[in-house]
Design an enzyme around this catalytic site. Structure first.
Site, PDB file in Angstrom:
ATOM      1  CG  HIS A  42     -15.497 -19.947 -27.956  1.00 58.31           C
ATOM      2  ND1 HIS A  42     -15.195 -20.771 -26.902  1.00 58.31           N
ATOM      3  CD2 HIS A  42     -16.841 -20.025 -28.123  1.00 58.31           C
ATOM      4  CE1 HIS A  42     -16.315 -21.318 -26.433  1.00 58.31           C
ATOM      5  NE2 HIS A  42     -17.322 -20.888 -27.164  1.00 58.31           N
ATOM      6  CD  GLU A  44      -9.853 -18.407 -26.827  1.00 52.48           C
ATOM      7  OE1 GLU A  44      -9.576 -18.457 -25.617  1.00 52.48           O
ATOM      8  OE2 GLU A  44     -11.026 -18.310 -27.250  1.00 52.48           O
ATOM      9  CB  CYS A  72     -13.493 -23.165 -23.387  1.00 49.88           C
ATOM     10  SG  CYS A  72     -13.640 -23.368 -25.183  1.00 49.88           S
ATOM     11  CB  CYS A  75     -10.453 -22.223 -27.294  1.00 50.79           C
ATOM     12  SG  CYS A  75     -11.977 -21.461 -27.908  1.00 50.79           S
TER      13      CYS A  75
END
Length: 137
Positions: A42, A44, A72, A75
């Protein structure tokens, strides 16, 4: 935030992140899940991994991460473990869920479950711009 959205525009899925301290960009990341065959890639996580590949993780403490979408739970947990001081996101999990599947656990709830961390969270910054990227995919 516009830098995070620009990263998102180049991503496998439109998610991007920028880590900043004192107005200086420390690291950037974009979703590379398909490119890297890695569902944990992701924006991040990519930004954090890029940073710690070159510098001590302790230098992330107190920094701000700007993300095109609310982090999420994976993250957000990484952000907390890194001791970042602030999260600023564009589209909320609720907004993102109208475009794709989401784990419906807001960042604030994850942060509240981490008594060791004190983090500021600001949402909704340029949300419409971030959500508009989904129409292009």
């Amino acid at each position: 935030m516009r830098l995070a959205i620009a990263e998102a525009a180049k991503a496998d899925l439109p998610f991007g992140a920028v880590i900043v301290r004192d107005g200086k960009v420390l690291s950037t990341g974009r979703n590379l899940g398909k490119t890297n065959n890695d569902p944990t890639a992701h924006g991040e996580m990519v930004a954090i991994h890029k940073f710690v590949a070159e510098r001590p993780a302790a230098e992330l403490e107190g920094a701000t991460i700007y993300t095109s979408g609310e982090p999420c739970p994976m993250c957000m947990s990484a952000i907390l473990w890194c001791r970042l001081g602030r999260v600023v996101y564009a589209a909320s999990i609720d907004e993102l869920a109208t475009r794709l599947g989401q784990i419906m656990l807001p960042s604030r709830e994850v942060a509240d479950a981490a008594p060791f961390a004190n983090i500021a969270i600001t949402g909704g910054v340029l949300s419409a711009e971030a959500l508009a990227l989904f129409r292009r995919n």
